[in-house]
Every structure is written in structure tokens, then in C-alpha cells.
Design an enzyme around this catalytic site. Structure first.
Site: not given
Ligand code: 3PY
Ligand code: MG
Length: 261
Positions: A45, A154, A180
Site C-alpha cells: 500500500h 486475509e 481484507d
Molecule cells: C488488512 O487488515 O487487510 C491488512 O492487510 C493490514 O494492513
Molecule cells: Mg490487507
């Protein structure tokens, strides 16, 4: 270079880290005064790539913080370059399948665990620092042991395969990305939802069984201790930019309340 974060994890020392997004060595020097254990140079990011990551890794080393880096994607160069500039571990986002993680092991670990490509690089003083001063086999084993491969859980795909993924040789730990993961589960931001809590439990249990560590991300300082109590081995607290904004906002609110005419 010896991985102090790995030692802290083995000792159950409850390390706390943060994401590094602000892209300045001065920020890392400042973070070095805080007691943070590790930072994650965010190539997913954040706006920077491997070349600037090398500068941030240098700054972290000089500041006594273990530098990890998040990859921009699942690919050989994305993993290899970050490890070659000296990141002591890679956090890998957007994992869906066991095969993706097998590929990551190939990229991140030398044989016989994986198929990492070798070159004298910054990680070993371009061939002039330990472990490059030893036999190549010793160098490869040392790098395999000291650099951490940390896939992120995630996505629902990763969650459904977490027992196999956590059990793979070469995977050192799992980073749960709550944003995510909750989005992928169709319950965005509902971090107290029973299904979400069951998912956390499942990841933690799979990691424990496989002898791997788990780290969880939260932007709330008061959730860090809760995460450790839940059984996560390390916690990743917020990101540099957020903490800076929050600290100034809180200070200014106090200042303005006290300085009201
Ligand atoms: C998320 O919460 O998706 C992450 O990757 C933390 O940065
Ligand atoms: Mg993430």
C-alpha cells in the site's frame, strides 16, 4: 544478520510492530526512540519499491528495529529483491491458495526448503559479511533460518486452507489482515462478528498446531493487549501516519480545551 524479532518470538516476548508508510528515514529514526520491536516497510500500500526499501532497512538497522517488508504481490522478484536488500522477513498479502504459498517458499527459502536464487547482496555484505564468509551451504541455511516468510491470511481461500498453509515447511508465521479478511468474508469491518472471531480462532489454532507464530493487525492501541491475551504471538499496531495524526489531534484537543479564552 541475526533476527532479533525471531529471538523475541521464541522467548514469548510479545513483540509489537507497526506499518511504515511515510517513506522517510527520519521517521524510522524517530520510531527507533519509541521501543517498537519491528516495522513493516509496506510495498503493497505504500508508494515505494525495493530500491527505497533498501534505505529504510538501513535506517531500521541503525535504529535498532527489526525491518520486515510487505511485498507488492506474489512474484519471484517481489520477494527476492526485498530479502536481498536485507529485510529480515516478508509479509505477503492477498494469498488465496496453497500453491501460491508453495511458490512463496520457493522464492523466499534456499534449497532444500525452496528454490531462492542466490547472489551476494546487501543481506550478506555483498559476500564480505557473515554468513557469506562461511561455506555457501552455511550461508543458505543461515538465511533460511533468519529470514521470516509470513503469508497473510486475509482471504476466505487462505482461511479455508490455513491448516495446510501453516503446516508447510518454510512458512514461519501467519499475519492476519483483519480488514481484507472481513471484506473477503462479506462482513467488512465487523471484527467482533462471531464468524470473524471463529476465523481468528481457526488461524491461531492452526498456527499453534504447526508450531508457527501468528500476528494480528489493529489500529486501536487498547486492542493490542487483548490480541496477546487471545493468543497472538506478535501484534502489529497501526501505521506511522495514523499514529502521528492521532497524537497531534489528541494533543491539540487538550491544548484547545485548556487554552479556551
Ligand atoms: C488488512 O487488515 O487487510 C491488512 O492487510 C493490514 O494492513
Ligand atoms: Mg490487507
Amino acid at each position: 544478520m541475526k533476527n532479533i524479532l525471531k529471538e523475541k518470538l521464541a522467548a514469548g516476548a510479545r513483540p509489537v510492530g507497526t506499518f511504515f508508510e511515510l517513506g522517510s528515514e527520519s521517521v524510522i529514526e524517530a520510531l527507533g526512540k519509541t521501543g517498537l520491536d519491528f516495522l513493516i516497510v509496506d510495498n503493497e500500500h505504500g508508494p515505494f519499491e525495493a530500491e527505497r526499501t533498501a534505505d529504510f532497512v538501513r535506517a531500521a538497522e541503525l535504529s535498532g528495529i527489526t525491518p520486515l517488508a510487505r511485498t507488492r504481490e506474489i512474484s519471484r522478484p517481489a520477494v527476492l529483491k526485498l530479502l536481498d536488500v536485507g529485510a529480515q522477513g516478508v509479509v505477503v498479502p492477498d494469498v488465496h491458495t496453497v500453491d501460491q504459498v508453495r511458490a512463496l517458499v520457493d522464492y523466499a527459502k534456499f534449497s532444500p526448503v525452496g528454490k531462492r536464487g542466490f547472489c551476494p547482496t546487501r543481506k550478506d555484505g555483498w559476500g564480505f559479511e557473515y554468513p557469506a564468509t562461511e561455506d555457501l551451504r552455511v550461508n543458505m541455511d543461515y538465511c533460511n533460518s533468519e529470514t521470516l516468510l509470513i503469508p497473510q491470511c486475509e482471504t476466505v481461500g487462505c482461511l479455508e486452507n490455513i491448516e495446510t498453509i501453516a503446516g508447510l515447511e518454510g512458512v514461519d508465521g501467519i499475519f492476519i489482515g483483519p480488514f481484507d479478511l472481513s471484506i473477503s468474508m462479506g462482513i467488512p469491518g465487523q471484527f467482533e462478528h462471531p464468524d470473524f472471531l471463529r476465523a481468528l480462532e481457526r488461524v491461531r489454532t492452526a498456527c499453534r498446531k504447526a508450531g508457527k507464530f501468528t500476528t494480528y493487525f489493529t489500529v486501536h492501541a487498547d486492542k493490542v493487549a487483548e490480541g496477546f491475551r487471545f493468543g497472538f504471538d506478535a501484534m502489529t499496531f497501526s501505521l506511522d501516519a495514523r499514529v502521528l495524526i492521532q497524537a497531534y489531534r489528541e494533543a491539540l484537543q487538550r491544548i484547545r480545551a485548556e487554552a479556551r479564552p
